[in-house]
Design an enzyme around this catalytic site. Structure first.
Site, PDB file in Angstrom:
ATOM      1  CD  GLU A 163     -23.363 -50.888 -28.198  1.00 30.14           C
ATOM      2  OE1 GLU A 163     -22.742 -50.171 -27.402  1.00 30.14           O
ATOM      3  OE2 GLU A 163     -23.179 -50.863 -29.426  1.00 30.14           O
ATOM      4  CD  GLU A 169     -17.051 -56.169 -29.899  1.00 29.97           C
ATOM      5  OE1 GLU A 169     -17.649 -55.241 -29.324  1.00 29.97           O
ATOM      6  OE2 GLU A 169     -16.781 -56.136 -31.112  1.00 29.97           O
ATOM      7  CG  ASP A 196     -23.912 -51.657 -32.883  1.00 30.80           C
ATOM      8  OD1 ASP A 196     -23.947 -51.920 -34.103  1.00 30.80           O
ATOM      9  OD2 ASP A 196     -22.943 -51.073 -32.349  1.00 30.80           O
ATOM     10  CG  HIS A 199     -22.564 -55.632 -31.773  1.00 34.39           C
ATOM     11  ND1 HIS A 199     -21.298 -56.156 -31.681  1.00 34.39           N
ATOM     12  CD2 HIS A 199     -22.446 -54.320 -31.429  1.00 34.39           C
ATOM     13  CE1 HIS A 199     -20.449 -55.212 -31.283  1.00 34.39           C
ATOM     14  NE2 HIS A 199     -21.121 -54.092 -31.125  1.00 34.39           N
ATOM     15  CG  HIS A 222     -24.452 -47.612 -31.553  1.00 35.75           C
ATOM     16  ND1 HIS A 222     -23.583 -48.209 -30.669  1.00 35.75           N
ATOM     17  CD2 HIS A 222     -24.552 -46.310 -31.172  1.00 35.75           C
ATOM     18  CE1 HIS A 222     -23.169 -47.302 -29.782  1.00 35.75           C
ATOM     19  NE2 HIS A 222     -23.759 -46.151 -30.058  1.00 35.75           N
ATOM     20  NE  ARG A 228     -18.077 -51.507 -35.265  1.00 33.54           N
ATOM     21  CZ  ARG A 228     -18.304 -51.748 -33.984  1.00 33.54           C
ATOM     22  NH1 ARG A 228     -17.457 -52.428 -33.282  1.00 33.54           N
ATOM     23  NH2 ARG A 228     -19.375 -51.293 -33.401  1.00 33.54           N
ATOM     24  CD  GLU A 257     -20.562 -47.710 -32.150  1.00 33.13           C
ATOM     25  OE1 GLU A 257     -20.261 -47.398 -31.001  1.00 33.13           O
ATOM     26  OE2 GLU A 257     -21.173 -48.757 -32.414  1.00 33.13           O
TER      27      GLU A 257
HETATM   28 MN    MN Z   1     -22.204 -49.879 -30.900  1.00 34.21          MN
END
Ligand code: MN
Length: 299
Positions: A163, A169, A196, A199, A222, A228, A257
């Site tokens: 991922e 991150e 995802d 991101h 995701h 989020r 998510e």
């Molecule tokens: Mn994720």
């Protein structure tokens, strides 16, 4: 003469529907027996096929109980985690690398032990805001551990997902292209891109081109909003995302998510900077997300 029943493997059936998943942190902040039972029951009640189990502390999970609970509910599962700094395999520190290797092997035991076939997340390095760039040596060290993990996973029928995450991150994999290049270095056939859109929204120029570039290397995705929280309350172009998945014939799992300070695991909440309430009612959030995703997948 009776007509033969349609075969389930016909192209129409195969493309009918992606397994829909939901991250366990929509329901619970940990995974003791009670939390496991609650998360599994809630996932089923909300109409999902799959629950994503956090493997942040793989040793703390009752594997047999989780396997039995999932089986009784007829639910599939995946396992994901982000490595801690103390177990950073994207590093030149042998102690950290060995600790990370151990966490990943434990997470693989958890994955196969609960009957899952997918281990993903930020497993190629620490889930952390780095204050230096990575190095060629650290990248090679990371790829070597992932290669070993993939080879062991292959014996158990488990696929590995990487991922890539935003620049705050990870300093190693922030884009699809970096992830595809890294997968080439690893060189194992059971290693996939775990995308995802939260991101991608930060790092990619658009959604369609990088998703299509993955082709059959896309193993998991995701679905999360830019804040989020509830799907549709942010800035992500979900029509573009789902049109690309349909165009490329993606048949894998699509997992919702979302994080709120309402439900947190202390370690992950800090790593992901979950500082505020995006929602209160897990079931309302989950049912809304499933309808949102199904509608766009044309299910
Ligand atoms: Mn994720």
């Amino acid at each position: 003469m009776a007509y033969a029943a349609p075969m389930l493997s016909s192209p129409v059936a195969a493309s009918r529907r992606n397994p829909l998943g939901i991250h366990s942190f929509v329901w619970v902040g940990g995974w003791d027996r009670q939390q496991c039972e609650y998360a599994v029951a809630s996932t089923s009640a909300a109409g999902y096929d799959l629950v994503e189990v956090s493997g942040m502390q793989p040793g703390a999970i009752d594997i047999a109980h989780t396997r039995d609970t999932l089986q009784a509910a007829g639910l599939a599962s995946t396992v994901t985690l982000g490595l801690p700094v103390s177990g950073d395999i994207n590093s030149e520190d042998p102690t950290r690398i060995e600790r990370g290797r151990k966490i990943l092997m434990d997470a693989l035991d958890l994955t196969s032990g609960i009957g899952s076939d997918f281990l993903g997340g930020v497993i190629f390095g620490a889930l952390n805001k780095y204050d230096v760039p990575t190095t060629d040596a650290a990248r090679q060290n990371s790829a070597a551990v992932i290669r070993e993990l993939a080879q062991e996973a292959s014996k158990r029928g488990v696929r590995i997902g990487l991922e890539f995450v935003n620049r705050y991150e990870s300093n190693l994999l922030n884009t699809v292209q970096q992830t595809l290049d890294y997968i080439d270095v690893v060189g194992e056939p059971n290693v996939y891109v775990h995308a995802d859109v939260y991101h991608m929204n930060i790092e990619e120029r658009n959604f369609r081109d990088p998703l299509l570039a993955c082709g059959d290397r896309l193993g998991y995705i995701h679905i999360g909003e830019s804040n989020r929280g509830y799907l549709g309350t942010g800035t992500i172009d979900f029509d573009e995302v789902f049109d690309a998945l349909i165009e490329m014939g993606y048949a894998g799992a699509v997992t919702f998510e979302s994080f709120s300070s309402r439900i947190v695991d202390d370690q992950l909440a800090v790593a992901l900077c979950v500082w505020r309430d995006l929602w209160e009612d897990s079931m309302d959030l989950a049912v809304h997300a499933r309808a949102f995703i199904e509608q766009r997948l044309g299910a």
